[in-house]
Design a protein around this motif. Structure first.
Motif, PDB file in Angstrom:
ATOM      1  N   LEU A  49       0.819  -1.210   0.000  1.00 11.34           N
ATOM      2  CA  LEU A  49       0.000   0.000   0.000  1.00 11.34           C
ATOM      3  C   LEU A  49       0.856   1.264   0.000  1.00 11.34           C
ATOM      4  N   GLN A  50       2.001   1.228   0.668  1.00  3.36           N
ATOM      5  CA  GLN A  50       2.899   2.386   0.659  1.00  3.36           C
ATOM      6  C   GLN A  50       3.296   2.763  -0.760  1.00  3.36           C
ATOM      7  N   ARG A  51       3.413   1.754  -1.617  1.00 11.69           N
ATOM      8  CA  ARG A  51       3.802   1.997  -3.004  1.00 11.69           C
ATOM      9  C   ARG A  51       2.606   2.350  -3.873  1.00 11.69           C
ATOM     10  N   SER A  52       1.470   1.705  -3.649  1.00 10.64           N
ATOM     11  CA  SER A  52       0.346   1.866  -4.581  1.00 10.64           C
ATOM     12  C   SER A  52      -0.538   3.076  -4.284  1.00 10.64           C
ATOM     13  N   LEU A  53      -0.791   3.379  -3.012  1.00 17.24           N
ATOM     14  CA  LEU A  53      -1.745   4.443  -2.695  1.00 17.24           C
ATOM     15  C   LEU A  53      -1.360   5.809  -3.267  1.00 17.24           C
ATOM     16  N   PRO A  54      -0.077   6.184  -3.317  1.00 12.64           N
ATOM     17  CA  PRO A  54       0.241   7.494  -3.888  1.00 12.64           C
ATOM     18  C   PRO A  54      -0.106   7.635  -5.369  1.00 12.64           C
ATOM     19  N   HIS A  55      -0.334   6.533  -6.074  1.00 13.76           N
ATOM     20  CA  HIS A  55      -0.638   6.590  -7.500  1.00 13.76           C
ATOM     21  C   HIS A  55      -2.099   6.918  -7.795  1.00 13.76           C
ATOM     22  N   HIS A  56      -2.981   6.786  -6.821  1.00 10.50           N
ATOM     23  CA  HIS A  56      -4.404   6.944  -7.091  1.00 10.50           C
ATOM     24  C   HIS A  56      -4.780   8.417  -7.216  1.00 10.50           C
ATOM     25  N   GLU A  57      -5.502   8.739  -8.304  1.00 12.60           N
ATOM     26  CA  GLU A  57      -5.858  10.125  -8.608  1.00 12.60           C
ATOM     27  C   GLU A  57      -7.265  10.482  -8.165  1.00 12.60           C
ATOM     28  N   VAL A  58      -8.030   9.501  -7.683  1.00 10.75           N
ATOM     29  CA  VAL A  58      -9.430   9.734  -7.336  1.00 10.75           C
ATOM     30  C   VAL A  58      -9.657   9.304  -5.889  1.00 10.75           C
ATOM     31  N   PRO A  59     -10.794   9.655  -5.282  1.00 10.70           N
ATOM     32  CA  PRO A  59     -11.057   9.229  -3.901  1.00 10.70           C
ATOM     33  C   PRO A  59     -10.969   7.714  -3.740  1.00 10.70           C
ATOM     34  N   VAL A  60     -10.379   7.292  -2.638  1.00 13.24           N
ATOM     35  CA  VAL A  60     -10.117   5.873  -2.395  1.00 13.24           C
ATOM     36  C   VAL A  60     -10.882   5.399  -1.159  1.00 13.24           C
ATOM     37  N   VAL A  61     -11.592   4.282  -1.313  1.00  8.90           N
ATOM     38  CA  VAL A  61     -12.151   3.548  -0.183  1.00  8.90           C
ATOM     39  C   VAL A  61     -11.308   2.289  -0.013  1.00  8.90           C
ATOM     40  N   LEU A  62     -10.671   2.134   1.131  1.00 11.21           N
ATOM     41  CA  LEU A  62      -9.847   0.962   1.396  1.00 11.21           C
ATOM     42  C   LEU A  62     -10.567   0.088   2.417  1.00 11.21           C
ATOM     43  N   VAL A  63     -10.866  -1.153   2.017  1.00  3.05           N
ATOM     44  CA  VAL A  63     -11.556  -2.090   2.903  1.00  3.05           C
ATOM     45  C   VAL A  63     -10.527  -3.083   3.432  1.00  3.05           C
ATOM     46  N   ASP A  64     -10.367  -3.099   4.755  1.00  3.12           N
ATOM     47  CA  ASP A  64      -9.360  -3.961   5.366  1.00  3.12           C
ATOM     48  C   ASP A  64      -9.986  -5.272   5.829  1.00  3.12           C
ATOM     49  N   ASN A  65      -9.432  -6.379   5.316  1.00  4.39           N
ATOM     50  CA  ASN A  65      -9.947  -7.724   5.586  1.00  4.39           C
ATOM     51  C   ASN A  65      -9.310  -8.326   6.836  1.00  4.39           C
ATOM     52  N   GLY A  66      -9.405  -7.614   7.956  1.00  5.34           N
ATOM     53  CA  GLY A  66      -8.918  -8.168   9.214  1.00  5.34           C
ATOM     54  C   GLY A  66      -7.413  -8.246   9.322  1.00  5.34           C
ATOM     55  N   SER A  67      -6.711  -7.212   8.888  1.00  4.25           N
ATOM     56  CA  SER A  67      -5.244  -7.215   8.965  1.00  4.25           C
ATOM     57  C   SER A  67      -4.767  -7.321  10.407  1.00  4.25           C
ATOM     58  N   GLY A  68      -3.620  -7.993  10.571  1.00  4.38           N
ATOM     59  CA  GLY A  68      -2.993  -8.087  11.879  1.00  4.38           C
ATOM     60  C   GLY A  68      -1.701  -7.307  11.971  1.00  4.38           C
ATOM     61  N   ASP A  69      -1.375  -6.551  10.912  1.00  2.85           N
ATOM     62  CA  ASP A  69      -0.100  -5.823  10.890  1.00  2.85           C
ATOM     63  C   ASP A  69      -0.279  -4.321  11.116  1.00  2.85           C
ATOM     64  N   GLY A  70      -1.472  -3.918  11.583  1.00  3.25           N
ATOM     65  CA  GLY A  70      -1.691  -2.499  11.842  1.00  3.25           C
ATOM     66  C   GLY A  70      -2.005  -1.673  10.620  1.00  3.25           C
ATOM     67  N   THR A  71      -2.345  -2.322   9.511  1.00  7.98           N
ATOM     68  CA  THR A  71      -2.590  -1.604   8.263  1.00  7.98           C
ATOM     69  C   THR A  71      -3.584  -0.448   8.407  1.00  7.98           C
ATOM     70  N   PRO A  72      -4.767  -0.635   9.007  1.00 10.73           N
ATOM     71  CA  PRO A  72      -5.727   0.476   9.051  1.00 10.73           C
ATOM     72  C   PRO A  72      -5.160   1.747   9.690  1.00 10.73           C
ATOM     73  N   GLY A  73      -4.501   1.607  10.834  1.00 15.90           N
ATOM     74  CA  GLY A  73      -3.931   2.766  11.502  1.00 15.90           C
ATOM     75  C   GLY A  73      -2.819   3.411  10.704  1.00 15.90           C
TER      76      GLY A  73
END
Length: 274
Positions: free
Chosen positions: A9-33
């Motif tokens: 996500l650190q690499r991909s999110l900066p490429h998005h040019e439009v509003p982003v909804v990110l749905v987290d499937n129960g990550s255990g690595d702290g992704t949402p925060g």
């Protein structure tokens, strides 16, 4: 949708040019925060569990736009691609799903499935912007939100990998068009497969489950027999189907005749009109 993939996500999110909804499937690595801290403009939805591909349904529900572009945590759309997709969706009101061209890796090689879509034996309908298809890659697809929801979105029978086919068939069954458009480009930088045998078995399992949900029984039984004869991955796929078979049977209904004919043309590679 994402699960334990903060590095991607650190690499991909900066490429998005439009509003982003990110749905987290129960990550255990702290992704949402981490996403909220580093990308505060992203709308983060925490599910608390892994719903597989059906997590995308939550994102589409959350969106307020008439069109939704999917992206995986390791993919993004080329500059200008989504503006072109919106233009085409507006110009072609029967178009429910636009399957874009997916370029893989740093060298931008075409995804292996692209040639099949570009040269689809279903031809090009006069009211669609490209060849008709009955499949797509989710990370390279733009959908008409209302049509997606009417078709039920992604299901929890297949769960993940190959989840696109049942949705494509159901959109076609409702009379919507699906088309491949090569000028709408997405980039995909997937992680290397860790277990090729397990991956192939999962793909084959999900093909069989989709057939159970929508295809005639002779087609289903023929494919199951082929899988059993094909080797370890195929045999594993058939065994893995058994635990999900009751849910697949509960979701079963036959396709309209014209959609089944089109799907058979794809199976056999028969051009339209032959």
């Amino acid at each position: 949708m994402t699960r334990d993939r903060w590095a991607d996500l650190q690499r991909s999110l900066p490429h998005h040019e439009v509003p982003v909804v990110l749905v987290d499937n129960g990550s255990g690595d702290g992704t949402p925060g981490l996403v909220r801290r580093h990308f505060p403009h992203v709308d983060v939805v925490e599910l608390g569990e892994n719903l597989g591909a059906a997590a995308r349904n939550v994102g589409v529900d959350r969106a307020s736009t008439p069109f939704v572009a999917f992206a995986d945590d390791d993919s993004w759309w080329a500059p200008g691609a989504l503006g072109e997709a919106v233009r085409l969706m507006r110009e072609h009101p029967r178009l429910a799903l636009l399957a874009g061209r997916v370029l893989v890796g740093a060298d931008g090689r075409p995804d292996p499935g692209e040639a099949a879509m570009a040269h689809s034996p279903l031809g090009t309908a006069p009211d669609l912007p490209g060849p008709s298809v009955l499949g797509f890659l989710a990370c390279g697809a733009v959908v008409r939100r209302d049509a997606f929801l009417a078709a039920g979105g992604f299901d929890d029978v297949v769960f993940f990998m190959g989840e696109e086919e049942r949705l494509a068939l159901d959109l076609a069954a409702l009379g919507w068009g699906l088309a491949y458009v090569d000028q709408v480009v997405a980039h995909h930088h997937p992680s290397p497969a860790r277990d090729p045998l397990a991956r192939q078995a999962l793909i084959e399992r999900n093909r069989l489950l989709t057939m159970v949900m929508r295809r005639p029984w002779p087609v289903v039984l023929g494919e199951a027999g082929s899988a059993l004869r094909s080797g370890p991955a195929g045999r594993r796929a058939v065994v893995q189907c058994l635990s999900r078979l009751p849910r697949a049977l509960a979701a079963r209904h036959r396709l309209p005749a014209e959609v089944e004919v089109a799907r058979r043309r794809l199976d056999e590679g028969i051009p339209l009109g032959v």
